[in-house]
Structures are given as structure tokens and as C-alpha cells.
Write a protein that holds these residues in place. Structure first.
Motif, PDB file in Angstrom:
ATOM      1  N   THR A 141       3.639   2.530  -0.297  1.00 50.35           N
ATOM      2  CA  THR A 141       4.524   1.379  -0.557  1.00 50.35           C
ATOM      3  C   THR A 141       3.850   0.064  -0.189  1.00 50.35           C
ATOM      4  O   THR A 141       4.195  -0.975  -0.742  1.00 50.35           O
ATOM      5  N   LYS A 142       2.879   0.101   0.705  1.00 47.40           N
ATOM      6  CA  LYS A 142       2.158  -1.125   1.084  1.00 47.40           C
ATOM      7  C   LYS A 142       1.342  -1.639  -0.092  1.00 47.40           C
ATOM      8  O   LYS A 142       1.153  -2.843  -0.248  1.00 47.40           O
ATOM      9  N   ARG A 143       0.875  -0.761  -0.941  1.00 42.19           N
ATOM     10  CA  ARG A 143       0.028  -1.139  -2.072  1.00 42.19           C
ATOM     11  C   ARG A 143       0.833  -1.692  -3.251  1.00 42.19           C
ATOM     12  O   ARG A 143       0.247  -2.176  -4.213  1.00 42.19           O
ATOM     13  N   ILE A 176       3.458  -3.042   7.695  1.00 40.97           N
ATOM     14  CA  ILE A 176       4.754  -3.210   7.057  1.00 40.97           C
ATOM     15  C   ILE A 176       5.533  -4.265   7.845  1.00 40.97           C
ATOM     16  O   ILE A 176       5.620  -4.190   9.062  1.00 40.97           O
ATOM     17  N   THR A 177       6.092  -5.242   7.129  1.00 35.34           N
ATOM     18  CA  THR A 177       6.787  -6.338   7.816  1.00 35.34           C
ATOM     19  C   THR A 177       8.277  -6.389   7.540  1.00 35.34           C
ATOM     20  O   THR A 177       9.033  -6.959   8.318  1.00 35.34           O
ATOM     21  N   PHE A 225       4.234   5.216   3.806  1.00 37.38           N
ATOM     22  CA  PHE A 225       4.158   3.789   4.138  1.00 37.38           C
ATOM     23  C   PHE A 225       2.956   3.151   3.458  1.00 37.38           C
ATOM     24  O   PHE A 225       3.022   2.032   2.956  1.00 37.38           O
ATOM     25  N   GLY A 226       1.822   3.854   3.439  1.00 36.28           N
ATOM     26  CA  GLY A 226       0.618   3.325   2.797  1.00 36.28           C
ATOM     27  C   GLY A 226       0.805   3.141   1.307  1.00 36.28           C
ATOM     28  O   GLY A 226       0.328   2.158   0.723  1.00 36.28           O
ATOM     29  N   GLN A 250       6.612  -5.665  -1.693  1.00 37.47           N
ATOM     30  CA  GLN A 250       6.863  -4.722  -0.604  1.00 37.47           C
ATOM     31  C   GLN A 250       8.366  -4.497  -0.456  1.00 37.47           C
ATOM     32  O   GLN A 250       9.136  -5.455  -0.366  1.00 37.47           O
TER      33      GLN A 250
END
Length: 139
Positions: free
Chosen positions: A96-98, A130-131, A93-94, A102
């Protein structure tokens, strides 16, 4: 020759009718009304609007999709690959957040999975900011 009714003994003139026959007048009025309705122009009610000009831009490219499956025993699959533990899930998740864009995360839980496993994945994603998360139901 007697034109009166049978047995009428007097020879006087019959009663004159004093009422006007209005049926032809009503017929003429109805014809005039129909002609009036037909000849009146149809009223158009229009509102003039200044609409924006189309810029003909291509629609934006949809974001990539990451499929996360949660199996009935709590096993998490990230695009088909098994995620070993929560630490690895947080790392993915981290990462893909960067990214600049997104991706959308489609969480697909098994029908028999316990609620706590699905909530665990969702809370990990929420904790990392993550939204774009969606639950995909299976039939």
C-alpha cells in the motif's frame, strides 16, 4: 374672610416661593434627547476586503480506507482477512505504500486486547513510513 391657617393671628401676605419649578424643563430636555438619539444615523463600521474569487473546484476525492482489526488474542484482520504473521503485515503495508494515493489505515483494537499487539501493528506501519493511521474506538 380669612384665608390663612387656623389660628394665624396676623394678616400679612404668605411667603412667596422663589425656587423655579424644574420638572417641566427636565421633561422638555428628555424629549429633545430622545428625538436627537432617534434622528442620528446609525454609524456602520465596515472594513473593505478584497476576497478571493471562488474557483468552484470539486473537493478532492477522499483516500481509500483500510480497516485493520486487532482481536483480543492478538489476531490481526486486514479488511476482514486474517493476517498470518508480522511478515505478511509488513508485505501488505509495503504494497500500500507504493500506491499513488496512500490509504487511510483505521486500526480498530478489541477492548480486551493487550497493548503490545496494537503497538506492534502501529510500529510496523511506522517503520515502513505509513503516516495516515488512526485508532478507532469501539463502545
Amino acid at each position: 374672610m380669612n384665608v390663612g391657617g387656623a389660628g394665624s393671628g396676623n394678616h400679612s401676605d404668605p411667603q412667596e416661593m422663589v425656587d423655579i419649578n424644574t420638572t417641566p424643563l427636565i421633561d422638555v430636555m428628555l424629549v429633545l434627547l430622545i428625538m436627537l438619539i432617534i434622528t442620528i444615523p446609525v454609524q456602520t463600521h465596515a472594513v473593505k476586503l478584497d476576497l478571493p474569487v471562488d474557483q468552484s473546484q470539486a473537493p478532492p476525492e477522499p483516500p481509500p480506507v483500510v480497516n485493520i482489526e486487532v482481536d483480543f488474542d492478538g489476531t490481526v484482520y486486514w479488511d476482514g482477512a486474517i493476517v498470518a504473521d508480522r511478515k505478511e503485515l509488513e508485505t501488505r503495508f509495503g504494497d500500500t505504500k507504493r500506491l499513488a494515493v496512500q490509504p487511510e489505515f483505521h486500526i480498530r483494537p478489541n477492548r480486551l486486547v493487550a497493548y503490545k499487539y496494537v503497538v506492534g501493528v502501529m510500529s510496523t506501519a511506522q517503520k515502513l513510513g505509513i503516516t495516515n493511521i488512526g485508532l478507532v474506538g469501539t463502545t
